[in-house]
Enzyme design. Structure first.
Site, PDB file in Angstrom:
ATOM      1  N   ASP A 111       1.091  -7.661  -8.730  1.00 41.25           N
ATOM      2  CA  ASP A 111       2.675  -7.463  -8.826  1.00 41.25           C
ATOM      3  C   ASP A 111       3.020  -8.523 -10.048  1.00 41.25           C
ATOM      4  O   ASP A 111       2.255  -9.608 -10.163  1.00 41.25           O
ATOM      5  CB  ASP A 111       3.312  -7.679  -7.607  1.00 41.25           C
ATOM      6  CG  ASP A 111       3.064  -6.590  -6.629  1.00 41.25           C
ATOM      7  OD1 ASP A 111       2.986  -5.411  -7.128  1.00 41.25           O
ATOM      8  OD2 ASP A 111       2.824  -6.715  -5.347  1.00 41.25           O
ATOM      9  N   ASP A 133       2.576  -0.940  -7.060  1.00 46.27           N
ATOM     10  CA  ASP A 133       3.992  -0.963  -6.222  1.00 46.27           C
ATOM     11  C   ASP A 133       4.899  -1.365  -7.407  1.00 46.27           C
ATOM     12  O   ASP A 133       5.118  -2.070  -8.175  1.00 46.27           O
ATOM     13  CB  ASP A 133       3.768  -2.366  -5.549  1.00 46.27           C
ATOM     14  CG  ASP A 133       4.025  -1.807  -4.169  1.00 46.27           C
ATOM     15  OD1 ASP A 133       4.770  -0.998  -3.945  1.00 46.27           O
ATOM     16  OD2 ASP A 133       3.614  -2.620  -3.092  1.00 46.27           O
ATOM     17  N   CYS A 174      -0.556 -17.745   7.299  1.00 45.65           N
ATOM     18  CA  CYS A 174      -1.918 -17.046   6.737  1.00 45.65           C
ATOM     19  C   CYS A 174      -2.979 -18.004   7.042  1.00 45.65           C
ATOM     20  O   CYS A 174      -2.823 -19.059   6.892  1.00 45.65           O
ATOM     21  CB  CYS A 174      -1.661 -16.811   5.507  1.00 45.65           C
ATOM     22  SG  CYS A 174      -0.339 -15.682   4.955  1.00 45.65           S
ATOM     23  N   CYS A 200      -0.505 -14.152  -4.053  1.00 42.35           N
ATOM     24  CA  CYS A 200       0.419 -13.525  -3.214  1.00 42.35           C
ATOM     25  C   CYS A 200       1.810 -13.019  -3.647  1.00 42.35           C
ATOM     26  O   CYS A 200       2.347 -13.833  -4.447  1.00 42.35           O
ATOM     27  CB  CYS A 200       0.749 -14.261  -1.950  1.00 42.35           C
ATOM     28  SG  CYS A 200       1.510 -13.554  -0.636  1.00 42.35           S
ATOM     29  N   LYS A 243       4.857   2.806  -3.643  1.00 42.29           N
ATOM     30  CA  LYS A 243       3.456   2.544  -4.614  1.00 42.29           C
ATOM     31  C   LYS A 243       3.213   3.897  -5.256  1.00 42.29           C
ATOM     32  O   LYS A 243       3.509   5.059  -4.818  1.00 42.29           O
ATOM     33  CB  LYS A 243       2.441   2.600  -3.354  1.00 42.29           C
ATOM     34  CG  LYS A 243       2.303   1.300  -2.567  1.00 42.29           C
ATOM     35  CD  LYS A 243       1.411   1.379  -1.446  1.00 42.29           C
ATOM     36  CE  LYS A 243       1.264   0.229  -0.614  1.00 42.29           C
ATOM     37  NZ  LYS A 243       2.733   0.094   0.221  1.00 42.29           N
ATOM     38  N   ARG A 257       4.370 -12.282  -1.636  1.00 42.48           N
ATOM     39  CA  ARG A 257       5.258 -12.597  -0.891  1.00 42.48           C
ATOM     40  C   ARG A 257       5.399 -14.166  -0.834  1.00 42.48           C
ATOM     41  O   ARG A 257       5.647 -14.762   0.066  1.00 42.48           O
ATOM     42  CB  ARG A 257       5.080 -12.039   0.352  1.00 42.48           C
ATOM     43  CG  ARG A 257       6.065 -10.970   0.746  1.00 42.48           C
ATOM     44  CD  ARG A 257       5.660 -10.614   2.059  1.00 42.48           C
ATOM     45  NE  ARG A 257       5.440  -9.091   1.925  1.00 42.48           N
ATOM     46  CZ  ARG A 257       4.581  -8.352   2.673  1.00 42.48           C
ATOM     47  NH1 ARG A 257       3.822  -8.937   3.630  1.00 42.48           N
ATOM     48  NH2 ARG A 257       4.489  -7.032   2.402  1.00 42.48           N
ATOM     49  N   CYS A 267      -3.186 -17.180  -0.641  1.00 45.98           N
ATOM     50  CA  CYS A 267      -4.079 -16.672  -1.678  1.00 45.98           C
ATOM     51  C   CYS A 267      -3.007 -16.991  -2.690  1.00 45.98           C
ATOM     52  O   CYS A 267      -1.757 -16.869  -3.016  1.00 45.98           O
ATOM     53  CB  CYS A 267      -3.831 -15.175  -1.645  1.00 45.98           C
ATOM     54  SG  CYS A 267      -4.574 -14.618  -0.032  1.00 45.98           S
ATOM     55  N   ARG A 270      11.117   1.035   3.679  1.00 47.85           N
ATOM     56  CA  ARG A 270      11.292   1.269   2.291  1.00 47.85           C
ATOM     57  C   ARG A 270      10.917   2.933   2.438  1.00 47.85           C
ATOM     58  O   ARG A 270      11.646   3.885   1.738  1.00 47.85           O
ATOM     59  CB  ARG A 270      10.355   0.658   1.381  1.00 47.85           C
ATOM     60  CG  ARG A 270      10.314   1.465   0.347  1.00 47.85           C
ATOM     61  CD  ARG A 270       9.557   0.716  -0.827  1.00 47.85           C
ATOM     62  NE  ARG A 270       9.837  -0.717  -1.007  1.00 47.85           N
ATOM     63  CZ  ARG A 270       9.224  -1.784  -1.305  1.00 47.85           C
ATOM     64  NH1 ARG A 270       7.985  -1.576  -1.142  1.00 47.85           N
ATOM     65  NH2 ARG A 270      10.078  -2.919  -1.492  1.00 47.85           N
ATOM     66  N   TYR A 271       9.880   3.412   3.361  1.00 50.24           N
ATOM     67  CA  TYR A 271       9.508   4.692   3.174  1.00 50.24           C
ATOM     68  C   TYR A 271      10.556   5.353   4.472  1.00 50.24           C
ATOM     69  O   TYR A 271      10.635   4.881   5.339  1.00 50.24           O
ATOM     70  CB  TYR A 271       8.293   4.877   3.525  1.00 50.24           C
ATOM     71  CG  TYR A 271       7.464   4.352   2.320  1.00 50.24           C
ATOM     72  CD1 TYR A 271       7.140   5.271   1.127  1.00 50.24           C
ATOM     73  CD2 TYR A 271       6.547   3.226   2.240  1.00 50.24           C
ATOM     74  CE1 TYR A 271       6.487   4.791  -0.006  1.00 50.24           C
ATOM     75  CE2 TYR A 271       5.746   2.962   1.192  1.00 50.24           C
ATOM     76  CZ  TYR A 271       5.791   3.557   0.109  1.00 50.24           C
ATOM     77  OH  TYR A 271       5.125   3.370  -0.983  1.00 50.24           O
ATOM     78  N   ARG A 309       8.100   4.890   8.080  1.00 53.49           N
ATOM     79  CA  ARG A 309       7.199   3.869   8.456  1.00 53.49           C
ATOM     80  C   ARG A 309       7.691   2.406   8.051  1.00 53.49           C
ATOM     81  O   ARG A 309       8.481   2.432   7.048  1.00 53.49           O
ATOM     82  CB  ARG A 309       5.490   3.789   8.023  1.00 53.49           C
ATOM     83  CG  ARG A 309       5.334   4.209   6.243  1.00 53.49           C
ATOM     84  CD  ARG A 309       4.273   4.861   6.339  1.00 53.49           C
ATOM     85  NE  ARG A 309       3.971   5.123   4.936  1.00 53.49           N
ATOM     86  CZ  ARG A 309       4.469   6.131   4.062  1.00 53.49           C
ATOM     87  NH1 ARG A 309       5.385   6.802   4.317  1.00 53.49           N
ATOM     88  NH2 ARG A 309       4.348   5.954   2.663  1.00 53.49           N
TER      89      ARG A 309
HETATM   90  C1  LIG Z   1       2.622  -0.099   1.580  1.00 52.06           C
HETATM   91  C2  LIG Z   1       3.703   0.041   2.416  1.00 52.06           C
HETATM   92  C3  LIG Z   1       3.895   0.619   3.556  1.00 52.06           C
HETATM   93  C4  LIG Z   1       2.646   1.501   3.586  1.00 52.06           C
HETATM   94  O1  LIG Z   1       2.404   2.372   3.001  1.00 52.06           O
HETATM   95  P1  LIG Z   1       1.126   3.504   3.118  1.00 52.06           P
HETATM   96  O2  LIG Z   1       1.063   4.371   1.716  1.00 52.06           O
HETATM   97  O3  LIG Z   1       1.572   4.480   4.070  1.00 52.06           O
HETATM   98  O4  LIG Z   1      -0.158   2.760   3.446  1.00 52.06           O
HETATM   99  C5  LIG Z   1       5.051   0.742   4.251  1.00 52.06           C
HETATM  100  N1  LIG Z   1       5.933   0.162   3.866  1.00 52.06           N
HETATM  101  C6  LIG Z   1       6.255  -0.818   2.808  1.00 52.06           C
HETATM  102  C7  LIG Z   1       7.161  -1.579   2.541  1.00 52.06           C
HETATM  103  C8  LIG Z   1       4.813  -1.068   2.063  1.00 52.06           C
HETATM  104  O5  LIG Z   1       5.071  -1.639   1.025  1.00 52.06           O
HETATM  105  S1  SF4 Z   2      -2.013 -12.190   0.099  1.00 55.11           S
HETATM  106 FE1  SF4 Z   2      -0.374 -13.584   1.018  1.00 55.11          FE
HETATM  107  S2  SF4 Z   2       0.314 -12.672   2.691  1.00 55.11           S
HETATM  108 FE2  SF4 Z   2      -1.799 -11.897   2.192  1.00 55.11          FE
HETATM  109  S3  SF4 Z   2      -3.084 -13.538   3.269  1.00 55.11           S
HETATM  110 FE3  SF4 Z   2      -2.836 -13.930   1.224  1.00 55.11          FE
HETATM  111  S4  SF4 Z   2      -1.117 -15.399   1.221  1.00 55.11           S
HETATM  112 FE4  SF4 Z   2      -0.947 -14.348   3.065  1.00 55.11          FE
END
Ligand SMILES: *Cc1c(COP(=O)(O)O)cnc(C)c1O
Ligand code: SF4
Length: 378
Positions: free
Chosen positions: A270, A307, A103, A110, A314, A112, A107, A90-91, A94
């Site tokens: 989220d 986010d 996991c 979560c 973010k 995801r 959680c 996305r960025y 990175r």
């Molecule tokens: C959070 C995140 C990152 C890392 O973000 P930083 O602000 O550099 O810590 C990179 N890619 C994705 C998709 C993210 O959600």
């Molecule tokens: S927040 Fe989601 S991905 Fe992270 S440890 Fe918990 S269940 Fe796993």
């Protein structure tokens, strides 16, 4: 089998366990079990002090998860930013590298939920594809191993992935996003840290949400990572009933510093299907930030971020410190709400040079218009 693997095997992990150990109605337990995986290992379970406490809320399923049918499963549009199955890009510089669906705990909040625990969606067979993607993209200088939790992999598998990334010349730093130091600190072993140490510069971001999670075991795990030269940060999620209170958050961030963990992000929860009951008004997060900054070490202060829904990344939010402007005087307040004026430096009016002209032309040709630097104001 190592101790941590045995502990995982002894987890509460089924509808049947909910009925037998927590007196859930059988039908409800089955429906919850179908919706999202259940896994609470004996260590994390031992941190619960009473039903419904901040530890319980994070790990024991709740009827409310079933009520949120019309919310998005992928609120951050991660799938749309996923060029290959294991990568979220996305960025500019990175990527997130999803290494496993497993996991050490599932959680309840979560973000995801749609993928985590489902090995058809995040899978070993996609690992090589992820490494190849990073190798083919020289702009990627920071790779964040995520999942699931990468520390649920064996040392052997983890080393294969990290070594594969380290062999790529343009990868400058590798980060591990892991909840292990908080939920299964026994996983951090001398063997693991000895292996990780070979691949510096390496960073860990862990995930503590409540001061009760800062146990002697967790401290030991974080210290072992720090002793291996790995800076450890913390990404907490703000949640109703768990940590939506300035005093709780203050205690958490102070305890983290004593464990050599530096608070990094505090996330607004989220909007995720099955996790909406954790959300708090944005004002709650801002109020917490207001009561941290100035009241304790600056080192303890995370960035409060949302986010952006739909995948904008973010966005940091700050309480209002600038109250206004009077000519060149900026009117501000400090952490105690005392008012100060600061005489700003008057900028000389700019005459555009050909260089600047050229930069603007390029900006304008982009599809999405970036803001223009000359319009920037305090
Ligand atoms: C959070 C995140 C990152 C890392 O973000 P930083 O602000 O550099 O810590 C990179 N890619 C994705 C998709 C993210 O959600
Ligand atoms: S927040 Fe989601 S991905 Fe992270 S440890 Fe918990 S269940 Fe796993």
């Amino acid at each position: 089998m190592e101790l941590w693997q045995e502990m995982l095997r002894e987890s509460v992990d089924s509808g049947k366990d909910l009925v037998e150990r927590f007196g859930f109605d059988k039908d409800l337990a089955d429906r919850l079990n179908k919706l999202f995986h259940i896994r609470v290992n004996p260590y994390y379970l031992s941190l619960i002090r009473y039903p419904g406490d901040p530890i319980w809320l994070q790990c024991i399923p709740d009827e409310k998860e079933l009520e949120e049918d019309d919310l998005p499963e992928d609120p951050l549009a991660e799938d749309a930013h996923s060029p290959v199955p294991s990568i979220v890009h996305r960025y500019p510089d990175r990527v997130l590298f999803l290494t496993t669906s497993q996991c050490s705990m599932y959680c309840r909040f979560c973000t995801r939920k749609r993928k985590v625990g489902d090995s058809t969606k995040i899978n070993m067979k996609y690992i090589q594809g992820g490494i190849d993607y990073v190798a083919a993209h020289p702009e990627v200088r920071d790779v964040i191993l995520s999942g699931g939790d990468p520390l649920t992999l064996t040392d052997f598998m983890l080393e294969r992935i990290i070594a594969g990334l380290r062999a790529i010349p343009h990868v400058e730093i590798i980060r591990l996003g892991t909840k292990i130091p908080c939920v299964l600190p026994q996983r951090v072993t001398p063997k693991l840290t000895k292996m990780l140490k070979k691949y510096h510069p390496l960073y860990v971001n862990t995930h503590f949400n409540h001061p009760w999670e800062c146990t002697p075991e967790a401290k030991r795990a974080c210290e072992m990572l720090a002793d291996a030269g790995i800076p450890v940060g913390n990404q907490a999620v703000l949640m109703k009933g768990v940590n939506d209170d300035p005093d709780v958050m203050l205690e958490l961030v102070r305890k983290l510093l004593t464990m050599r963990v530096r608070p990094y992000y505090l996330y607004q929860a989220d909007i995720t299907k099955g996790a909406n009951h954790f959300r708090t008004p944005v004002s709650v997060g801002l109020d917490i930030m207001d009561k941290l900054r100035g009241h304790t070490s600056g080192l303890a202060i995370p960035y409060f971020v949302i986010d952006a829904p739909g995948g904008g990344g973010k966005i940091p939010l700050l309480p209002q410190y600038v109250l206004g402007r009077n000519g060149n005087q900026i009117i501000m307040r400090n952490y105690k709400y005392d008012i100060f004026t600061y005489p700003d430096v008057e900028e000389e009016p700019k005459t555009p040079t050909p260089m600047v002209e050229k930069r603007f032309t390029r900006k304008k040709s982009r599809t999405k218009k970036a803001y223009e630097p000359d319009k920037m104001q305090v």
